[in-house]
Design a protein around this motif. Sequence first.
Motif, PDB file in Angstrom:
ATOM      1  N   SER A 102      63.388  80.089   9.141  1.00  0.00           N
ATOM      2  CA  SER A 102      63.965  80.227   7.800  1.00  0.00           C
ATOM      3  C   SER A 102      64.340  78.868   7.232  1.00  0.00           C
ATOM      4  O   SER A 102      64.290  78.658   6.014  1.00  0.00           O
ATOM      5  CB  SER A 102      65.182  81.160   7.826  1.00  0.00           C
ATOM      6  N   MET A 103      64.685  77.912   8.100  1.00  0.00           N
ATOM      7  CA  MET A 103      64.940  76.536   7.646  1.00  0.00           C
ATOM      8  C   MET A 103      63.664  75.924   7.064  1.00  0.00           C
ATOM      9  O   MET A 103      63.682  75.307   5.989  1.00  0.00           O
ATOM     10  CB  MET A 103      65.448  75.677   8.799  1.00  0.00           C
ATOM     11  N   LEU A 104      62.550  76.117   7.741  1.00  0.00           N
ATOM     12  CA  LEU A 104      61.283  75.600   7.231  1.00  0.00           C
ATOM     13  C   LEU A 104      60.935  76.255   5.893  1.00  0.00           C
ATOM     14  O   LEU A 104      60.435  75.596   4.976  1.00  0.00           O
ATOM     15  CB  LEU A 104      60.162  75.837   8.233  1.00  0.00           C
ATOM     16  N   ARG A 105      61.209  77.554   5.758  1.00  0.00           N
ATOM     17  CA  ARG A 105      60.952  78.247   4.491  1.00  0.00           C
ATOM     18  C   ARG A 105      61.830  77.660   3.387  1.00  0.00           C
ATOM     19  O   ARG A 105      61.372  77.466   2.248  1.00  0.00           O
ATOM     20  CB  ARG A 105      61.218  79.741   4.648  1.00  0.00           C
ATOM     21  N   SER A 106      63.073  77.329   3.712  1.00  0.00           N
ATOM     22  CA  SER A 106      63.954  76.752   2.694  1.00  0.00           C
ATOM     23  C   SER A 106      63.459  75.377   2.270  1.00  0.00           C
ATOM     24  O   SER A 106      63.564  75.010   1.096  1.00  0.00           O
ATOM     25  CB  SER A 106      65.394  76.662   3.220  1.00  0.00           C
ATOM     26  N   TRP A 107      62.889  74.604   3.213  1.00  0.00           N
ATOM     27  CA  TRP A 107      62.316  73.294   2.861  1.00  0.00           C
ATOM     28  C   TRP A 107      61.152  73.479   1.887  1.00  0.00           C
ATOM     29  O   TRP A 107      60.997  72.712   0.942  1.00  0.00           O
ATOM     30  CB  TRP A 107      61.844  72.563   4.113  1.00  0.00           C
ATOM     31  N   HIS A 108      60.352  74.504   2.131  1.00  0.00           N
ATOM     32  CA  HIS A 108      59.251  74.817   1.218  1.00  0.00           C
ATOM     33  C   HIS A 108      59.795  75.165  -0.166  1.00  0.00           C
ATOM     34  O   HIS A 108      59.298  74.673  -1.193  1.00  0.00           O
ATOM     35  CB  HIS A 108      58.442  75.987   1.784  1.00  0.00           C
ATOM     36  N   ASN A 109      60.830  76.002  -0.218  1.00  0.00           N
ATOM     37  CA  ASN A 109      61.395  76.433  -1.494  1.00  0.00           C
ATOM     38  C   ASN A 109      62.069  75.301  -2.245  1.00  0.00           C
ATOM     39  O   ASN A 109      62.087  75.294  -3.485  1.00  0.00           O
ATOM     40  CB  ASN A 109      62.395  77.567  -1.271  1.00  0.00           C
ATOM     41  N   CYS A 110      62.639  74.341  -1.507  1.00  0.00           N
ATOM     42  CA  CYS A 110      63.374  73.248  -2.144  1.00  0.00           C
ATOM     43  C   CYS A 110      62.488  72.369  -3.027  1.00  0.00           C
ATOM     44  O   CYS A 110      62.993  71.668  -3.915  1.00  0.00           O
ATOM     45  CB  CYS A 110      64.044  72.369  -1.087  1.00  0.00           C
ATOM     46  N   ARG A 111      61.183  72.419  -2.803  1.00  0.00           N
ATOM     47  CA  ARG A 111      60.283  71.585  -3.613  1.00  0.00           C
ATOM     48  C   ARG A 111      60.366  71.954  -5.093  1.00  0.00           C
ATOM     49  O   ARG A 111      60.092  71.122  -5.964  1.00  0.00           O
ATOM     50  CB  ARG A 111      58.843  71.747  -3.126  1.00  0.00           C
ATOM     51  N   ALA A 112      60.727  73.215  -5.382  1.00  0.00           N
ATOM     52  CA  ALA A 112      60.765  73.678  -6.769  1.00  0.00           C
ATOM     53  C   ALA A 112      61.943  73.113  -7.544  1.00  0.00           C
ATOM     54  O   ALA A 112      61.886  73.017  -8.782  1.00  0.00           O
ATOM     55  CB  ALA A 112      60.813  75.203  -6.802  1.00  0.00           C
ATOM     56  N   THR A 113      63.000  72.721  -6.853  1.00  0.00           N
ATOM     57  CA  THR A 113      64.214  72.279  -7.539  1.00  0.00           C
ATOM     58  C   THR A 113      64.597  70.836  -7.238  1.00  0.00           C
ATOM     59  O   THR A 113      65.315  70.219  -8.031  1.00  0.00           O
ATOM     60  CB  THR A 113      65.396  73.189  -7.155  1.00  0.00           C
ATOM     61  N   MET A 114      64.142  70.291  -6.104  1.00  0.00           N
ATOM     62  CA  MET A 114      64.500  68.917  -5.736  1.00  0.00           C
ATOM     63  C   MET A 114      63.230  68.116  -5.455  1.00  0.00           C
ATOM     64  O   MET A 114      62.550  68.361  -4.451  1.00  0.00           O
ATOM     65  CB  MET A 114      65.429  68.919  -4.516  1.00  0.00           C
ATOM     66  N   PRO A 115      62.885  67.168  -6.328  1.00  0.00           N
ATOM     67  CA  PRO A 115      61.627  66.420  -6.203  1.00  0.00           C
ATOM     68  C   PRO A 115      61.428  65.744  -4.858  1.00  0.00           C
ATOM     69  O   PRO A 115      60.290  65.593  -4.409  1.00  0.00           O
ATOM     70  CB  PRO A 115      61.725  65.387  -7.336  1.00  0.00           C
ATOM     71  N   ILE A 116      62.522  65.335  -4.204  1.00  0.00           N
ATOM     72  CA  ILE A 116      62.367  64.607  -2.945  1.00  0.00           C
ATOM     73  C   ILE A 116      61.652  65.445  -1.890  1.00  0.00           C
ATOM     74  O   ILE A 116      60.936  64.923  -1.029  1.00  0.00           O
ATOM     75  CB  ILE A 116      63.742  64.123  -2.410  1.00  0.00           C
ATOM     76  N   TRP A 117      61.790  66.785  -1.966  1.00  0.00           N
ATOM     77  CA  TRP A 117      61.164  67.656  -0.974  1.00  0.00           C
ATOM     78  C   TRP A 117      59.655  67.767  -1.188  1.00  0.00           C
ATOM     79  O   TRP A 117      58.931  68.232  -0.288  1.00  0.00           O
ATOM     80  CB  TRP A 117      61.803  69.043  -0.986  1.00  0.00           C
ATOM     81  N   LYS A 118      59.172  67.326  -2.362  1.00  0.00           N
ATOM     82  CA  LYS A 118      57.726  67.292  -2.571  1.00  0.00           C
ATOM     83  C   LYS A 118      57.072  66.181  -1.758  1.00  0.00           C
ATOM     84  O   LYS A 118      55.851  66.111  -1.682  1.00  0.00           O
ATOM     85  CB  LYS A 118      57.412  67.102  -4.057  1.00  0.00           C
ATOM     86  N   GLN A 119      57.902  65.330  -1.147  1.00  0.00           N
ATOM     87  CA  GLN A 119      57.394  64.283  -0.266  1.00  0.00           C
ATOM     88  C   GLN A 119      57.044  64.826   1.118  1.00  0.00           C
ATOM     89  O   GLN A 119      56.471  64.126   1.940  1.00  0.00           O
ATOM     90  CB  GLN A 119      58.447  63.166  -0.109  1.00  0.00           C
ATOM     91  N   LEU A 120      57.414  66.090   1.391  1.00  0.00           N
ATOM     92  CA  LEU A 120      57.218  66.661   2.717  1.00  0.00           C
ATOM     93  C   LEU A 120      56.145  67.741   2.700  1.00  0.00           C
ATOM     94  O   LEU A 120      56.214  68.696   1.931  1.00  0.00           O
ATOM     95  CB  LEU A 120      58.528  67.272   3.243  1.00  0.00           C
ATOM     96  N   ASP A 121      55.141  67.590   3.549  1.00  0.00           N
ATOM     97  CA  ASP A 121      54.147  68.640   3.791  1.00  0.00           C
ATOM     98  C   ASP A 121      54.440  69.276   5.147  1.00  0.00           C
ATOM     99  O   ASP A 121      54.796  68.577   6.101  1.00  0.00           O
ATOM    100  CB  ASP A 121      52.729  68.064   3.815  1.00  0.00           C
ATOM    101  N   LEU A 122      54.261  70.580   5.230  1.00  0.00           N
ATOM    102  CA  LEU A 122      54.433  71.309   6.481  1.00  0.00           C
ATOM    103  C   LEU A 122      53.091  71.889   6.909  1.00  0.00           C
ATOM    104  O   LEU A 122      52.422  72.562   6.116  1.00  0.00           O
ATOM    105  CB  LEU A 122      55.442  72.449   6.312  1.00  0.00           C
ATOM    106  N   THR A 123      52.694  71.619   8.134  1.00  0.00           N
ATOM    107  CA  THR A 123      51.475  72.208   8.691  1.00  0.00           C
ATOM    108  C   THR A 123      51.835  72.842  10.026  1.00  0.00           C
ATOM    109  O   THR A 123      52.299  72.155  10.940  1.00  0.00           O
ATOM    110  CB  THR A 123      50.381  71.138   8.893  1.00  0.00           C
ATOM    111  N   LEU A 124      51.639  74.143  10.143  1.00  0.00           N
ATOM    112  CA  LEU A 124      52.030  74.885  11.337  1.00  0.00           C
ATOM    113  C   LEU A 124      50.805  75.522  11.971  1.00  0.00           C
ATOM    114  O   LEU A 124      49.949  76.072  11.269  1.00  0.00           O
ATOM    115  CB  LEU A 124      53.048  75.977  10.998  1.00  0.00           C
TER     116      LEU A 124
END
Length: 460
Positions: free
Chosen positions: A277-299
């Motif tokens: 759920s933490m990883l999901r929140s990181w994904h969701n944060c991209r919509a509201t906080m630009p800094i999270w668009k710097q992070l890609d997740l590959t699982l």
Amino acid sequence: MEAEISQADFLIVFLSARSVHSEMVEWEIRKAHELAQVRGGYPAIMPVRLAYREPFQYPLNAYLDTINWAFWQGEADTSRLIGELIEAIAGGKLSLGEKEVKAQLVQISDRHSTLASPFPSAQPVTLEMPEGTMDCESRFYIERPSDAVALQTIRQKGVTITIKGARQVGKSSLLIRTMKAAEDIGKRVAFLDFQLFDKAALEDSELFFRRFCFWLTDILEMEDRVEEYWKAPLGNSQRCTRYMQGYILKELGCPVVLAMDEVDKIFSAQFRNDFFSMLRSWHNCRATMPIWKQLDLTLVTSTEPYQLIDDLNQSPFNVGQTIALEDFTPEQVTDLNHRHGRPLNSNEEWRLIGLLGGHPYLVRRALYLVANRLVSPDELFANATADNGCFGDHLRHHLSLLHGKTELIQGLLEVIRQNTCTDKRIFWKLRGAGLVREEGRIVQPRCQLYANYFRENLRE
């Protein structure tokens, strides 16, 4: 074997040019490593190189590069080696320990990669051993339509990719290519193999999250500030999120790909919902906080993603891009046969497909052995299920993994005998292990080789 390793104080493992590619050898080393985490360092692994000077490849390098080795070149070394092993068992150490000493022995390849990732198998000039992840430049790598989707997606900004599929279908090799594509456009890559989390971390939520942050920091070659961020009176996932946002992403100043292999390793951990759920929140944060668009997740996972988290609304596996890898098609097997110099004629090729389906690893193994003239096509088919046959090591490895797992054994026999698996939970586990497949409502062994072998060797 598991019982013997479980009660042993030492595991002396002989590593030759052939045995380093054995699935059973890898399993024995991994089992000893896991047991040592909970038994105060025992069984201690004592690697002996038998006239073998190549670097250990992934995942053996993760277990063996940090411990001492011994070396045997020929019969003249036997007495010395026996004495060295006796001395080490009595409390000493094997002779090869320092990095500099090891480097003098090992024939380091001239090819270097800046990726913090698993190493591809050592490649002969004309043919390649089928084990391990494949080099991005390998001419034996068969591209599937899903490859283009993954490579195109990772070139975008702020993406989440899930690569799923059965065991030995090529997930890690696709991950390596995805990481290379990211690096080529200037993204930093941090590779984490969840197989390397020890038992203690998987049983302790705080220890796991701390090590996760430290490991990420270490790979990115940044200063360790985990202790500082862990002083905050917050939950583990909140601390980890603050560490990623307030330190890693802020200080790194460039896009980073967090590439996570074998994430289903924490399927049984009590904190799995918190982590995913933490990883999901990181994904969701991209919509509201630009800094999270710097992070890609590959699982990467072999387990059906919806098994890994209770609340699908908090899952990172049902957002972004999902890449589902399947076995090779007959056309792709034909292509691979051509790339090996056509060691099989058309009739033999169809016999191979009938025996192995499109199982990527087994097809590559068969073609490699025949093309290298280590076995004839007739011998390949005649001894397919024999312990000393071309697939004996692979089949025994799977049999050992099923040992003592009554539900899985009964489920697999049900599939073999009735083409069904009434317990969906058991089906998911068998499919994740790469043993069965589903076509419509029919459940079948993944290939005829498995059906023949397990029908003969499994007992309820």
